[in-house]
Design an enzyme around this catalytic site. Sequence first.
Site, PDB file in Angstrom:
ATOM      1  CB  CYS A   1       7.373 -26.928   0.183  1.00 20.33           C
ATOM      2  SG  CYS A   1       7.830 -26.874  -1.566  1.00 20.33           S
TER       3      CYS A   1
ATOM      4  CB  CYS B   1       2.627 -27.278  -6.280  1.00 20.69           C
ATOM      5  SG  CYS B   1       2.087 -27.149  -4.551  1.00 20.69           S
TER       6      CYS B   1
END
Length: 281
Positions: free
Chosen positions: A81, A220
């Site tokens: 991530c 993201c």
Amino acid sequence: MEFTKGHGTGNDFVVLPDADGTLDLTPELVAALCDRRRGLGGDGVLRVVRAAEHPEGVALAGEAEWFMDYWNSDGSFAEMCGNGARVFVRYLLDHSLAAPVDGTLPVATRAGLVRARVEGADVAVEMRRPRLYDTATATLGGLTLAGTAVDVGNPHLVCALPVALELTGLDLTRAPEVDAAVFPAGVNVEFTTAGDPVGGTDAHVLMRVYERGSAETLSCGTGACAVAAVALRDAGLDTGAVAVDVPGGRLTVTVTADSCWLAGPAVLVATGTLTPGALTP
């Protein structure tokens, strides 16, 4: 249980300090923590654990002291991530758990080693260079869009919208339908349109994303890297800088010959103590 709440361009996380890896973290507890009404709320959980104390980090313990144990909001794992890594680094620095050496700080993740550097209020992390490897489609209701499959340590499908469609008009309340044969472990799906030129960059892209295991998020990081790689390819470039605007703000992605740097703000907004038993229905 102590916690910190942080975000990177609106991609928010519950950070749990667990240096020695003694916390009994379960999918059910993670989902409860991330519940926005009954828990703390978040797109995921970042457990701060020494690499030597985590089975998935021990192989990198000689290169990085800390392992980013990242969980999606539904209690599933994710390999990587980008925004989470930037918030993770901000936590390490603000809590004096680590300091850059020669300007960079290494962090172990399920996708391998990442390096970070601090640029004022921004944190930049270096990840693997995105790999464009296939084509596929995503279907939203009756709309089917062609896209490019991209590996950034985790899987992505980047779909450019036709000129006649507005990015804000997409309904991302449900997961897009994708080809399970291409994405057997699921996929993050990015939808993009071109933006006006931004000084100092080679391309400017607007993006929304439906994240595997977390639904639509405001940002993201790995998705921004995937989008940037596709934008550079479409511009006939192999390397370059791309401004990626997400609902939560702007990220800058710089793709080099052998890596990808993701830069943007990383903010810690609260610390406190919670009662895990209160999270159980």
